[in-house]
Design a protein around this motif. Structure first.
Motif, PDB file in Angstrom:
ATOM      1  N   VAL A  30      40.841  43.007  36.235  1.00  0.00           N
ATOM      2  CA  VAL A  30      40.846  44.471  36.368  1.00  0.00           C
ATOM      3  C   VAL A  30      41.632  44.833  37.626  1.00  0.00           C
ATOM      4  O   VAL A  30      41.744  44.023  38.543  1.00  0.00           O
ATOM      5  N   ALA A  31      42.161  46.062  37.645  1.00  0.00           N
ATOM      6  CA  ALA A  31      42.831  46.579  38.845  1.00  0.00           C
ATOM      7  C   ALA A  31      42.259  47.962  39.116  1.00  0.00           C
ATOM      8  O   ALA A  31      41.673  48.585  38.221  1.00  0.00           O
ATOM      9  N   THR A  32      42.430  48.446  40.352  1.00  0.00           N
ATOM     10  CA  THR A  32      41.892  49.754  40.729  1.00  0.00           C
ATOM     11  C   THR A  32      43.037  50.756  40.794  1.00  0.00           C
ATOM     12  O   THR A  32      44.053  50.484  41.459  1.00  0.00           O
ATOM     13  N   VAL A  33      42.879  51.885  40.108  1.00  0.00           N
ATOM     14  CA  VAL A  33      43.979  52.865  40.121  1.00  0.00           C
ATOM     15  C   VAL A  33      43.930  53.662  41.427  1.00  0.00           C
ATOM     16  O   VAL A  33      42.862  53.993  41.941  1.00  0.00           O
ATOM     17  N   THR A  34      45.103  53.927  41.988  1.00  0.00           N
ATOM     18  CA  THR A  34      45.168  54.596  43.286  1.00  0.00           C
ATOM     19  C   THR A  34      45.647  56.042  43.146  1.00  0.00           C
ATOM     20  O   THR A  34      45.969  56.700  44.128  1.00  0.00           O
ATOM     21  N   LYS A  69      38.558  51.563  37.671  1.00  0.00           N
ATOM     22  CA  LYS A  69      39.260  50.333  37.278  1.00  0.00           C
ATOM     23  C   LYS A  69      39.888  50.412  35.886  1.00  0.00           C
ATOM     24  O   LYS A  69      39.348  51.064  34.994  1.00  0.00           O
ATOM     25  N   ILE A  70      40.994  49.682  35.742  1.00  0.00           N
ATOM     26  CA  ILE A  70      41.693  49.559  34.465  1.00  0.00           C
ATOM     27  C   ILE A  70      41.696  48.068  34.085  1.00  0.00           C
ATOM     28  O   ILE A  70      41.888  47.209  34.956  1.00  0.00           O
ATOM     29  N   ALA A  71      41.443  47.779  32.785  1.00  0.00           N
ATOM     30  CA  ALA A  71      41.458  46.378  32.334  1.00  0.00           C
ATOM     31  C   ALA A  71      42.904  45.897  32.237  1.00  0.00           C
ATOM     32  O   ALA A  71      43.766  46.600  31.714  1.00  0.00           O
ATOM     33  N   LEU A  72      43.167  44.692  32.754  1.00  0.00           N
ATOM     34  CA  LEU A  72      44.515  44.135  32.711  1.00  0.00           C
ATOM     35  C   LEU A  72      44.712  43.264  31.488  1.00  0.00           C
ATOM     36  O   LEU A  72      45.845  43.002  31.081  1.00  0.00           O
ATOM     37  N   ARG A 126      39.626  46.666  25.768  1.00  0.00           N
ATOM     38  CA  ARG A 126      41.051  46.402  25.530  1.00  0.00           C
ATOM     39  C   ARG A 126      41.849  46.608  26.816  1.00  0.00           C
ATOM     40  O   ARG A 126      41.497  47.459  27.638  1.00  0.00           O
ATOM     41  N   ALA A 127      42.903  45.850  26.963  1.00  0.00           N
ATOM     42  CA  ALA A 127      43.778  46.007  28.130  1.00  0.00           C
ATOM     43  C   ALA A 127      44.239  47.455  28.204  1.00  0.00           C
ATOM     44  O   ALA A 127      44.648  48.030  27.194  1.00  0.00           O
ATOM     45  N   GLY A 128      44.141  48.039  29.389  1.00  0.00           N
ATOM     46  CA  GLY A 128      44.538  49.438  29.581  1.00  0.00           C
ATOM     47  C   GLY A 128      43.353  50.388  29.552  1.00  0.00           C
ATOM     48  O   GLY A 128      43.491  51.568  29.901  1.00  0.00           O
ATOM     49  N   SER A 129      42.155  49.870  29.171  1.00  0.00           N
ATOM     50  CA  SER A 129      40.980  50.743  29.101  1.00  0.00           C
ATOM     51  C   SER A 129      40.381  50.971  30.484  1.00  0.00           C
ATOM     52  O   SER A 129      40.521  50.137  31.384  1.00  0.00           O
ATOM     53  N   TRP A 130      39.667  52.066  30.593  1.00  0.00           N
ATOM     54  CA  TRP A 130      38.846  52.354  31.775  1.00  0.00           C
ATOM     55  C   TRP A 130      37.669  51.373  31.763  1.00  0.00           C
ATOM     56  O   TRP A 130      37.007  51.202  30.735  1.00  0.00           O
TER      57      TRP A 130
END
Lengths: 391, 101
Positions: B13-17, B49-52, B76-80
């Motif tokens: 996961v990554a954190t959107v800024t 967070k967004i799933a990678l 799914r990748a791209g989901s919240w």
């Protein structure tokens, strides 16, 4: 191999500063202690506010601060009727081989005589320590404390992980890192324990954090819960919240849990990452890591903390671009470049590492240049600890 | 274009800024400076967070190189990624919500 320039002490430890420390073992003699320090170049006065009884945790901490290699010489200024005497502290500090002297107001015959004698002693020390020169030392002589305060959503994302990269770099060169604030580790004990170097250290990690959970429960706080604000801000689980805080200590194996109590105040016995069982309040938390030997503090903040420390340089790192812009006289490092994609974490971590070496070698942090001299000692209630079954 | 930060190279996961709206491309910066682009499948607010990658139900959600929770449904990748599709491995967040309305 990276080196820093420090001052070697008689016991072989290496200071990054050359402070003269005036310790009032109790606050009753803090006024004369402050006046003595004010008259001598390079001197700073500290005290504690937990009474004049012999609280061993307080005594251990003051001894540890006096032993810190950033201190070139110590003057103890007592009142005379305290149970936590100047002599007890002097005895604990003297074995470092650094000059340690005592002035007691009741023995000297009042404030003015105590100040005069104290200033004369300290003036001589100031002349002598000014002759010490910085020499190059390997990073294995450096102990970094990591601390956070005034955190916000950027802390776990930018400042803490970037500081963690610097912590890893220091450890990889033989250095030592201490992380404290036990309450922030709650929820991540199983993850920390997995990083322990041995089963004993894993058990000590669990024990330290679970003791803290029990203390908080006794105060009516269920520390496993997250606030509504945490969840709205994007934190999903307690593990994520705690990991965001402890990431500032990096990712290396945990060497041990440093006892920080009335029994003893432990120092790291080798390089690597160490946990200290400490308070969540920033200034006493820094003091206790400094008492365990840390010569420098990397302090991450989101909303913008201004604190420094009496004897250790405090390097401020923020990931909040507004804080960096608005409080530029307090912030040393801008980690917000991560957020808009201008700079990867690795590169910010390298900048922090470089700044740590520069500050260790003499460059003043912004808090130091502004003359910040924060100091506080914390202690635990022996009664509460007894009732909880911890002693 | 949205931006996100991956804190550790092992994270899924990554954190959107910045606030990201559904359908927008998000540029994810790795700790080493590599860039991954993916399309957001949901609106995602700053700090969330967004799933990678695609995650199965029961799979570990990794951030800071550590397990921050378990996927409570397929992601799914791209989901919240948040409390609606992740549970703490330690304290179920849903039980916290029940206990603390």
């Amino acid at each position: 191999m990276t080196e820093f320039y420090g001052y070697e002490r008689p016991d072989g430890s290496v200071g990054v500063r050359n402070h003269l420390l005036v310790i009032a073992p109790i606050d009753c003699s803090f006024e004369p202690a402050k006046r003595i320090a004010a008259q001598v170049e390079g001197a700073v006065a500290v005290t504690q506010h937990h009474g004049c009884g012999l609280d061993e945790m307080v005594a251990n901490t003051l001894v540890g601060v006096g032993r810190n290699p950033n201190v070139a010489g110590v003057l103890l200024v007592g009142l005379g009727c305290e149970t936590l005497t100047s002599e007890i502290l002097a005895e604990g500090i003297e074995s470092t081989g650094k000059p340690v002297e005592v002035v007691v107001c009741q023995h000297e015959g009042g404030t003015l005589r105590a100040i005069e004698r104290g200033v004369r002693i300290l003036q001589r020390m100031a002349q002598e320590v000014a002759e010490l020169r910085r020499e190059p030392f390997p990073l294995s002589e450096l102990i970094l404390a990591v601390e956070c305060g005034g955190s916000d959503a950027t802390s776990g994302l930018a400042a803490n992980p970037a500081t963690g990269i610097a912590a890893d770099m220091l450890i990889d060169e033989g250095g030592t890192v201490i992380i404290s604030e036990t309450q922030e580790m709650v929820g991540a004990q199983h993850l920390l324990a997995r990083r322990a170097v041995s089963r004993e250290v894993a058990e000590a990690t669990y024990e330290m954090i679970e003791r803290q959970e029990r203390r908080m429960r006794a105060m009516g706080i269920d520390s496993r819960f997250m606030s509504k604000g945490n969840i709205e801000g994007g934190l999903t689980t307690i593990e994520e919240k705690s990991l965001g805080a402890i990431r500032k200590g990096g990712t290396r194996p945990i060497q041990g849990v440093l006892e920080n109590s009335w029994r003893r105040l432990e120092r790291p016995s080798r390089g690597g990452l160490w946990l200290q069982d400490g308070t969540g309040s920033d200034i006493p938390s820094m003091t206790h890591m400094v008492a365990a030997g840390a010569q420098i503090v990397a302090f991450t903040t989101g909303r913008g903390s201004t604190v420094g420390h009496a004897i250790a340089p405090v390097l401020k790192i923020t990931g909040n671009p507004e804080t960096y812009a608005r409080m530029s006289d307090n912030m040393d490092i801008d980690a917000s470049t991560i957020l808009d994609g201008r700079e990867p974490l690795r590169s910010v971590g390298e900048r922090i590492f470089k700044a740590i070496i520069e500050v260790a070698s003499g460059r003043k942090t912004k808090a130091e240049a502004l003359g910040y001299r924060d100091f506080a000692v914390f202690t635990r209630s022996r009664i509460a600890e007894h009732l909880l079954g911890f002693c | 274009m949205g931006k996100a930060v991956q804190v550790d190279g092992r994270d899924n996961v990554a954190t959107v800024t910045s606030d990201v709206s559904e359908g927008k491309v998000v540029e994810v910066l790795s700790p080493e400076g590599d860039i991954l682009r993916l399309r957001a499948l949901d609106d995602i607010s700053f700090g969330h967070k967004i799933a990678l990658t695609d995650l199965d139900q029961g799979e570990e959600v990794v951030k800071y190189g550590e397990t921050i929770g378990i996927a409570s449904r397929p992601i799914r990748a791209g989901s919240w990624v948040h409390t609606h599709n992740v549970e703490s491995a330690r304290v179920p967040t849903s039980s916290l919500r029940r206990e603390r309305p």
